[in-house]
Every structure is written in structure tokens, then in C-alpha cells.
Design an enzyme around this catalytic site. Structure first.
Site, PDB file in Angstrom:
ATOM      1  N   VAL A  63       0.929  -1.126  -0.099  1.00 52.46           N
ATOM      2  CA  VAL A  63      -0.137  -0.121  -0.070  1.00 52.46           C
ATOM      3  C   VAL A  63       0.888   1.366   0.030  1.00 52.46           C
ATOM      4  O   VAL A  63       0.246   2.321  -0.183  1.00 52.46           O
ATOM      5  CB  VAL A  63      -0.969   0.088   1.073  1.00 52.46           C
ATOM      6  CG1 VAL A  63      -2.197  -1.055   1.189  1.00 52.46           C
ATOM      7  CG2 VAL A  63      -0.327   0.116   2.339  1.00 52.46           C
ATOM      8  N   ASN A  89      -7.191  -0.403   5.771  1.00 49.43           N
ATOM      9  CA  ASN A  89      -6.656  -1.203   7.198  1.00 49.43           C
ATOM     10  C   ASN A  89      -5.241  -1.284   7.332  1.00 49.43           C
ATOM     11  O   ASN A  89      -4.676  -1.557   8.428  1.00 49.43           O
ATOM     12  CB  ASN A  89      -7.576  -2.240   7.325  1.00 49.43           C
ATOM     13  CG  ASN A  89      -7.405  -2.936   8.429  1.00 49.43           C
ATOM     14  OD1 ASN A  89      -7.623  -2.689   9.740  1.00 49.43           O
ATOM     15  ND2 ASN A  89      -6.672  -3.912   8.322  1.00 49.43           N
ATOM     16  N   SER A 142      -6.900   4.782  15.236  1.00 45.43           N
ATOM     17  CA  SER A 142      -6.495   3.912  16.386  1.00 45.43           C
ATOM     18  C   SER A 142      -6.871   5.134  17.553  1.00 45.43           C
ATOM     19  O   SER A 142      -6.953   6.292  17.400  1.00 45.43           O
ATOM     20  CB  SER A 142      -5.144   3.785  16.661  1.00 45.43           C
ATOM     21  OG  SER A 142      -4.495   3.418  17.722  1.00 45.43           O
ATOM     22  N   TYR A 155       3.667   6.602  15.293  1.00 47.22           N
ATOM     23  CA  TYR A 155       2.281   5.790  15.191  1.00 47.22           C
ATOM     24  C   TYR A 155       1.117   6.885  15.451  1.00 47.22           C
ATOM     25  O   TYR A 155       0.169   6.967  14.651  1.00 47.22           O
ATOM     26  CB  TYR A 155       2.398   4.779  16.135  1.00 47.22           C
ATOM     27  CG  TYR A 155       1.206   3.898  15.847  1.00 47.22           C
ATOM     28  CD1 TYR A 155       1.104   2.911  14.821  1.00 47.22           C
ATOM     29  CD2 TYR A 155       0.102   3.914  16.691  1.00 47.22           C
ATOM     30  CE1 TYR A 155      -0.037   1.970  14.715  1.00 47.22           C
ATOM     31  CE2 TYR A 155      -1.125   3.120  16.470  1.00 47.22           C
ATOM     32  CZ  TYR A 155      -1.038   2.157  15.473  1.00 47.22           C
ATOM     33  OH  TYR A 155      -2.294   1.351  15.381  1.00 47.22           O
ATOM     34  N   SER A 158       0.752   9.316  12.911  1.00 45.59           N
ATOM     35  CA  SER A 158       0.304   8.903  11.449  1.00 45.59           C
ATOM     36  C   SER A 158      -1.256   8.698  11.740  1.00 45.59           C
ATOM     37  O   SER A 158      -2.167   8.762  10.737  1.00 45.59           O
ATOM     38  CB  SER A 158       0.869   7.613  11.119  1.00 45.59           C
ATOM     39  OG  SER A 158       0.690   6.473  12.058  1.00 45.59           O
ATOM     40  N   LYS A 159      -1.726   8.299  12.826  1.00 48.40           N
ATOM     41  CA  LYS A 159      -3.268   7.781  13.216  1.00 48.40           C
ATOM     42  C   LYS A 159      -3.981   9.144  13.228  1.00 48.40           C
ATOM     43  O   LYS A 159      -5.060   9.100  12.828  1.00 48.40           O
ATOM     44  CB  LYS A 159      -3.174   6.799  14.343  1.00 48.40           C
ATOM     45  CG  LYS A 159      -2.605   5.486  13.974  1.00 48.40           C
ATOM     46  CD  LYS A 159      -3.478   4.657  12.681  1.00 48.40           C
ATOM     47  CE  LYS A 159      -3.086   3.494  12.687  1.00 48.40           C
ATOM     48  NZ  LYS A 159      -3.549   2.578  11.433  1.00 48.40           N
TER      49      LYS A 159
HETATM   50  P1  NAD Z   1      -1.826  -7.127  12.024  1.00 47.39           P
HETATM   51  O1  NAD Z   1      -0.382  -7.108  11.770  1.00 47.39           O
HETATM   52  O2  NAD Z   1      -2.433  -8.403  12.420  1.00 47.39           O
HETATM   53  O3  NAD Z   1      -2.347  -6.794  10.487  1.00 47.39           O
HETATM   54  C1  NAD Z   1      -1.642  -5.815   9.628  1.00 47.39           C
HETATM   55  C2  NAD Z   1      -1.718  -6.276   8.116  1.00 47.39           C
HETATM   56  O4  NAD Z   1      -1.550  -5.235   7.314  1.00 47.39           O
HETATM   57  C3  NAD Z   1      -0.583  -7.456   8.100  1.00 47.39           C
HETATM   58  O5  NAD Z   1      -1.502  -8.254   7.205  1.00 47.39           O
HETATM   59  C4  NAD Z   1       0.283  -6.926   7.022  1.00 47.39           C
HETATM   60  O6  NAD Z   1       0.929  -7.497   6.333  1.00 47.39           O
HETATM   61  C5  NAD Z   1      -0.328  -5.627   6.536  1.00 47.39           C
HETATM   62  N1  NAD Z   1       0.602  -4.823   6.035  1.00 47.39           N
HETATM   63  C6  NAD Z   1       1.374  -4.133   6.600  1.00 47.39           C
HETATM   64  N2  NAD Z   1       2.293  -3.277   5.696  1.00 47.39           N
HETATM   65  C7  NAD Z   1       1.571  -3.363   4.669  1.00 47.39           C
HETATM   66  C8  NAD Z   1       1.849  -2.710   3.315  1.00 47.39           C
HETATM   67  N3  NAD Z   1       3.022  -2.014   3.084  1.00 47.39           N
HETATM   68  N4  NAD Z   1       1.014  -3.052   2.191  1.00 47.39           N
HETATM   69  C9  NAD Z   1      -0.022  -3.982   2.389  1.00 47.39           C
HETATM   70  N5  NAD Z   1      -0.109  -4.689   3.634  1.00 47.39           N
HETATM   71  C10 NAD Z   1       0.643  -4.122   4.677  1.00 47.39           C
HETATM   72  O7  NAD Z   1      -2.191  -5.981  12.890  1.00 47.39           O
HETATM   73  P2  NAD Z   1      -3.823  -5.322  13.068  1.00 47.39           P
HETATM   74  O8  NAD Z   1      -3.792  -5.245  14.287  1.00 47.39           O
HETATM   75  O9  NAD Z   1      -4.704  -6.247  12.480  1.00 47.39           O
HETATM   76  O10 NAD Z   1      -3.832  -4.038  12.395  1.00 47.39           O
HETATM   77  C11 NAD Z   1      -4.810  -3.628  11.473  1.00 47.39           C
HETATM   78  C12 NAD Z   1      -4.980  -2.189  11.737  1.00 47.39           C
HETATM   79  O11 NAD Z   1      -5.460  -1.725  13.105  1.00 47.39           O
HETATM   80  C13 NAD Z   1      -3.692  -1.292  11.274  1.00 47.39           C
HETATM   81  O12 NAD Z   1      -3.888  -0.083  10.633  1.00 47.39           O
HETATM   82  C14 NAD Z   1      -3.134  -0.857  12.867  1.00 47.39           C
HETATM   83  O13 NAD Z   1      -2.623   0.298  13.022  1.00 47.39           O
HETATM   84  C15 NAD Z   1      -4.923  -0.782  13.489  1.00 47.39           C
HETATM   85  N6  NAD Z   1      -4.742  -1.015  15.002  1.00 47.39           N
HETATM   86  C16 NAD Z   1      -4.460  -1.944  15.729  1.00 47.39           C
HETATM   87  C17 NAD Z   1      -4.634  -1.957  17.196  1.00 47.39           C
HETATM   88  C18 NAD Z   1      -4.231  -3.315  17.943  1.00 47.39           C
HETATM   89  O14 NAD Z   1      -4.054  -3.191  19.001  1.00 47.39           O
HETATM   90  N7  NAD Z   1      -3.828  -4.443  17.130  1.00 47.39           N
HETATM   91  C19 NAD Z   1      -5.194  -0.961  17.627  1.00 47.39           C
HETATM   92  C20 NAD Z   1      -5.586  -0.002  17.178  1.00 47.39           C
HETATM   93  C21 NAD Z   1      -5.198   0.305  15.613  1.00 47.39           C
END
Ligand code: NAD
Length: 267
Positions: A63, A89, A142, A155, A158-159
């Protein structure tokens, strides 16, 4: 079947929150395009969905690459004729970075995956949505985009950018029937968060310190979070746009005591 006949792209759907959204959207009748840089994860999720008799296809996309995001949008339009829902996402989390400590390349990578990629997705999909008479965009922000945290500068900024981009697009494109919202989860136990434990001396103590941040007494599950995406993807939420919606077990309601990231070496 709340999403019957809909075409939905979900970035970062090869794992975690994106994976849960892909499963739920497919269960509700959408044709789901799983997009991820990780082909192992993306192919696995596609197979899991197909095994359940639902529709999914996988596109390997980085992405952060403008041409790949454009290609993801254009090839979806070519194949399906429309994109009803785009979920931006994919995300990346850099640990323990104060402004004076973080490497500049790490800052740039966090911002490229978390913010610039959301801009690119919107940049390329909105013209098609306008042509089709409207569409729905949901961005994963987030709770860290709403309140600052110790040592998480790249982080959180960015969010916060994702939250403001969501509001900006609401201002600029609501008249074109584009509805856009940001989801702000608290901690969810996914690969991203588990990698955080793994880097610590005492993962269980560290994990408990994260659980304790949530007044509700637990972290979220990807399935908890996916339910909000479904609500925002349907007409049940037709009066909600430009919003940053918390789904965080109370985390953002106030700072919990006994928690200090600056001393997180002890964990
Ligand atoms: P995760 O690591 O399980 O999933 C993130 C996915 O993004 C992975 O499959 C990864 O391969 C993909 N990704 C990373 N870089 C990429 C790129 N350059 N191009 C395409 N795909 C890419 O983590 P998650 O917790 O499911 O995160 C999903 C979203 O939720 C993210 O935006 C994260 O910042 C946000 N988030 C997560 C949390 C948490 O506590 N887990 C809290 C708030 C927000």
C-alpha cells in the site's frame, strides 16, 4: 445478508483486524477483495473464506506503492465494474520511538503505511465512487490517533493524520455521496501487538499492563472490531460520516494509573 451484491476491498486483510472484517463482510454476502503485502496470509484468508462457501479473492499489494494501489483499484473496477466499500486498514507499528530516538527511515515507513496509503486509496477510489453515485470508505485509525502516548510518536501522529484526512474527505466529498469514517480501536491482540510482547523480557507481565489500560478488563478481539466496520458499511449508519469512532473498552475515557511506558524496560 447485509452486504449482498457489494464489492469491498480490504487492505491488510491477510491478518488480524482486516482478516476478521473480510470474514464478516463475506458472511454478509459481499464479494471481498483481500489486499495485503503478505501473500501467505492473504492466500490463507482467501481459502478460509472460500471453504465456508463465500467469495474472496487475493491481491498482493504494497500500500505504500502508488502504482500498486492504483492497480488494485483499477483492476477491481475492470473485473467487477464498481467498488462499493474501501476499507483502508493495513498498518505498521514501530515500537518505543521518541522523536529524538526514532530513525528517520522508520518514521517515513510508519507514515507511508498508516497515512500516505490511506490518502492513496482514497485518491484513486473516490473518482470511481463519484461516477457510480457514491460509496463508503472506512479507515482504521486508532485510539492512539486521538490521544498521545509515551514513546509512540510516529504511530500516534500517523493515526491522527488518518482521523483528520477522514474529516477532510467528509468536508470535500459528502456532496458526492461519499460517506467516510475512521475506526479507533484500543489494543487488540493481533500479530502487531503479539510482536510487542515477544520483544519484552516478561511478555505476560507486559501483556497484563496492556489489559489494565482498558477499564472493561480485557483487550479487544478482531471480531469485536469487525462488527463496527459492518455497521459503518451499511445504511444502518447512514447519518454517520466524518466521525472518528472509539471502540476500545473504555481506554480513551481517561488515563489509567500505574502505567508508564518510559519505564517499560521493566516488563
Ligand atoms: P496485523 O499485523 O495483524 O495486520 C496488519 C496487516 O497489514 C498485515 O497483514 C500486514 O501484512 C499488512 N501490511 C503491513 N504493511 C503493509 C503494506 N505496506 N502493504 C500492504 N499490507 C501491509 O495488525 P492489526 O492489529 O490487525 O492491524 C490492522 C490495523 O489496525 C492497522 O492499521 C493498525 O494500526 C490498526 N490498529 C491495531 C490495533 C491493535 O491493537 N492491534 C489498535 C488500533 C489500531
Amino acid at each position: 445478508m447485509q452486504l449482498e451484491g457489494k464489492i469491498a476491498i480490504i487492505t491488510g486483510a491477510g491478518s488480524g483486524i482486516g482478516e476478521a472484517i473480510a470474514h464478516l463482510f463475506a458472511k454478509e454476502g459481499a464479494k471481498v477483495i483481500i489486499s495485503d503485502i503478505d501473500d501467505k496470509g492473504g492466500n490463507r484468508v482467501q481459502k478460509d473464506i472460500e471453504t465456508r462457501g463465500r467469495y474472496a479473492t487475493f491481491m498482493k499489494i504494497d500500500v505504500t506503492k502508488e502504482d500498486e494501489v492504483e492497480q488494485m483499484i483499477e483492476s477491481t473496477i475492470k473485473t467487477y465494474g464498481k467498488i462499493d466499500i474501501l476499507v483502508n486498514n493495513a498498518g505498521y507499528y514501530a515500537f518505543n520511538d521518541r522523536v529524538t530516538d526514532i530513525k528517520i527511515k522508520d518514521w517515513d515507513l510508519v507514515h507511508a503505511v498508516n497515512l500516505r496509503a490511506v490518502f492513496l486509496g482514497c485518491r484513486f477510489v473516490i473518482p470511481h465512487m463519484i461516477k457510480a453515485g457514491g460509496g463508503i470508505i472506512i479507515n482504521t485509525a486508532s485510539e492512539s490517533g486521538i490521544q498521545a502516548k509515551d514513546i509512540l510518536a510516529a504511530y500516534t501522529t500517523s493515526k491522527a493524520g488518518v482521523v483528520m484526512l477522514t474529516k477532510q474527505i467528509c468536508q470535500d466529498y459528502s456532496s458526492e455521496n461519499i460517506r467516510i469514517n475512521a475506526v479507533c480501536p484500543g489494543y487488540v491482540e493481533t500479530k502487531m501487538v503479539r510482536e510487542g510482547y515477544a520483544a519484552k523480557k516478561n511478555p505476560e507481565v507486559y501483556k497484563q499492563s496492556l489489559v489494565d489500560l482498558h477499564p472493561i478488563g480485557r483487550m479487544g478481539t478482531p471480531e469485536d472490531i469487525a462488527q463496527l466496520f459492518l455497521f459503518l458499511a451499511t445504511d444502518n449508519s447512514s447519518f454517520i460520516t466524518g466521525a472518528a469512532i472509539s471502540i476500545d473498552g473504555g481506554l480513551s475515557s481517561g488515563r489509567r494509573s500505574g502505567y508508564n511506558w518510559l519505564k517499560s524496560d521493566q516488563y
